[in-house]
Design an enzyme around this catalytic site. Sequence first.
Site, PDB file in Angstrom:
ATOM      1  N   GLU A  42       5.258  -3.398   0.256  1.00 25.83           N
ATOM      2  CA  GLU A  42       3.849  -3.375  -0.145  1.00 25.83           C
ATOM      3  C   GLU A  42       3.545  -3.416  -1.639  1.00 25.83           C
ATOM      4  OE1 GLU A  42       1.868  -0.251   2.068  1.00 25.83           O
ATOM      5  OE2 GLU A  42       2.028  -1.431   3.903  1.00 25.83           O
ATOM      6  N   GLU A  96       5.151  -4.122   9.424  1.00 26.30           N
ATOM      7  CA  GLU A  96       4.417  -2.872   9.655  1.00 26.30           C
ATOM      8  C   GLU A  96       3.127  -3.206  10.376  1.00 26.30           C
ATOM      9  OE1 GLU A  96       3.393   0.088   6.709  1.00 26.30           O
ATOM     10  OE2 GLU A  96       5.366  -0.027   5.774  1.00 26.30           O
TER      11      GLU A  96
HETATM   12  C1  LIG Z   1      -0.083   3.237   7.044  1.00 22.42           C
HETATM   13  C2  LIG Z   1       0.988   4.207   6.716  1.00 22.42           C
HETATM   14  O1  LIG Z   1       1.279   5.071   7.489  1.00 22.42           O
HETATM   15  N1  LIG Z   1       1.568   4.043   5.551  1.00 22.42           N
HETATM   16  C3  LIG Z   1       2.629   4.896   5.105  1.00 22.42           C
HETATM   17  C4  LIG Z   1       3.614   4.084   4.374  1.00 22.42           C
HETATM   18  O2  LIG Z   1       4.682   4.845   3.886  1.00 22.42           O
HETATM   19  C5  LIG Z   1       4.285   5.881   3.010  1.00 22.42           C
HETATM   20  C6  LIG Z   1       5.521   6.557   2.533  1.00 22.42           C
HETATM   21  O3  LIG Z   1       6.355   6.877   3.590  1.00 22.42           O
HETATM   22  C7  LIG Z   1       3.316   6.823   3.702  1.00 22.42           C
HETATM   23  O4  LIG Z   1       2.869   7.812   2.799  1.00 22.42           O
HETATM   24  C8  LIG Z   1       2.134   6.024   4.223  1.00 22.42           C
HETATM   25  O5  LIG Z   1       1.260   6.857   4.932  1.00 22.42           O
END
Ligand SMILES: CC(=O)N[C@H]1CO[C@H](CO)[C@@H](O)[C@@H]1O
Length: 432
Positions: free
Chosen positions: A245, A357
Site C-alpha cells: 500500500e 487484500e
Molecule cells: C483494512 C485493514 O485492516 N488494514 C490493516 C492493514 O495492516 C495494518 C498493519 O497490520 C493494520 O493496522 C490495518 O488495519
Amino acid sequence: MAARTLYALGLVGLSALSVKAQSAVYGQCGGISWTGATTCVSGSTCTVINDYYSQCLPGSASSSTATATTASSGTGTPTSTSSAATPSGSCTTPAAGSGKLRFAGVNISGFDFGCNSDGTCNASGAWPPLSVYYGHDGAGQMSHFVNDDGYNVFRLPVGWQFLTDSDTTAVSTLNDANFAEYDALVQACLATGAYCIVDVHNYARFDGEIIGQGGPANSVLAALWGAIAAKYASNSKIIFGVMNEPHDVPDITLWAGSVQAAVTAIRNAGATIQLILLPGNNWTSAETLVSNGSAAALNTVTNPDGSITGLIFDVHKYLDSDNSGTHSDCVTNNIDNAWQPLAEWLRCNGRQAFNTETGGGNTASCVTYMNQQIAFQAANSDVFLGYVGWAAGNFDPSYVLGETPTDNGGTWTDTLLVSGAMSPKVNGFVAS
Ligand SMILES: CC(=O)N[C@H]1CO[C@H](CO)[C@@H](O)[C@@H]1O
Ligand SMILES: *[C@@H]1O[C@H](CO)[C@@H](O)[C@H](O)[C@H]1NC(C)=O
Ligand SMILES: *[C@@H]1O[C@H](CO)[C@@H](O)[C@H](O)[C@H]1NC(C)=O
Ligand SMILES: *[C@@H]1O[C@H](CO)[C@@H](O)[C@H](O)[C@H]1NC(C)=O
C-alpha cells in the site's frame, strides 16, 4: 383490518412484484434471505453461486431464474462463467476467463504489527503468528485453510524494520534471528503446499520518509529485496510482494523506478521464475490503478531481460462505505467502479492483477457483496489471478474484518465471511 382486505392488498403486492425490474448483469437474483428480483435482464442468466447467492452472469438465455440445483454438498458451481460484459471503449477484447481463479488465500498477520502507514515500525512490536513464539497458531490456521477450505495462497506481511532489526535507519542486511522467526512462518506456509507471498508492509516508506523520494535510496530497497530473494530463489511457490500500500507518493514515475530496482534485484538474486507483485499509489487501490497513473507507470517495469513475465499488478479493495476496511457492513461489490474498468485495461494491455487484500465484516451484506466480487473476478480470470482476504493470523476473531478461525480441540470453525463467500470449497471459483 379484515382478512379479505389483507388478501386484496397481498394481490396488489404480488402484482407489483411481478412487474419489478429484473436484476441487472452481475446483480443478485437469488440466495438465502434474498427477497429481490429472481430473474435477469436479457443477455444474462441467473446462476447459483452458492446457497447464499445467485447472480446474473452474462450468457445466452434471454431471461431466467436460478434453478434450485445448488449441490447438497454446498459446493454449488456456476453454470456459466466463461464470459463477461463486453468492454466499452476502444479496446473490445472479450473476456476470456475460465471461470476459475488461480489463487484464493488469507493474510496471516502478525509480523506487521507495530507498523504504521507512515512507514514507522517498531521491530519489537512485531508479534509472530506462531504458537512457538507465543502468537496464535498461524501454522494450524494455514493447514486448516488448505485442507478444509481449499485455499492455496497465504500473504505473510512483515515490517522492514523487523527483518533488519533497525527501527530508524534503513538498512538492507537481514537480522538473522528475526529473519529466522519470519522464515518459520514462510516454511509453515510452504509445508501446506500453498503459495506464500512475502509482503514488506511499509507503505512505500521507512520511518516516515518515502523510498526514492526523500527517504531510503532505491538501492537500499533493492538490496533488501536482493537479500530476501536470495533466501527463496529456488522455491517457485514464493511470491514477492514488493511493498504494501504505497500512498500519497508524489511522483509515480519515480516510484515505478523504485519498484523496478526491487524487481531487478529479485531477479538478479536468482529468483527468476516467481511472481512479483507491483504496487501502485493510493493504497494500491484497484479503483484508481489506472486513473491515478499507477498502471501506466508500472507498465514500464520489466525483468532484466526486458520481458514482463511474472510481473503482476498488486491491487487492494474493500467493500465498505469508504473503502477503508473498517466497517462491518458492506455496500458495494466494486464491479462497476473498479473491477470492470480494471479488467478492460488489463486485457487491452496484456497484463494481470492479483487482489491481495479484500475483506469485510462477518455480516450478511458482506457475504452477498463478496460473492458478487469473487464471481466477477472468476468470470475475468484471464486478467485476475485471485483474491486474498484480510485477515487471520494474530487478529482476534472479534476484529471487525477477522477471518481468524477458532480451534476447538483440532476442529476449526470459520468466520461467516469465509464460510459464506471466501472459502474456495464454498464458492467453487478456484481451480483445484
Ligand atoms: C483494512 C485493514 O485492516 N488494514 C490493516 C492493514 O495492516 C495494518 C498493519 O497490520 C493494520 O493496522 C490495518 O488495519
Ligand atoms: C515497541 O514495542 C514494544 C513491544 O510491544 C513496546 O514495549 C515498546 O514500548 C514499543 N516501543 C515504541 C517506541 O512504541
Ligand atoms: C494518486 O493518488 C495519490 C494519493 O495516494 C495522490 O497524491 C495523487 O495526486 C494521485 N494522482 C493522480 C494523477 O490522481
Ligand atoms: C483513492 O482511491 C479511492 C477508492 O479506492 C478513491 O475514492 C479516492 O478518490 C482515491 N484518491 C486519490 C487521491 O486518487
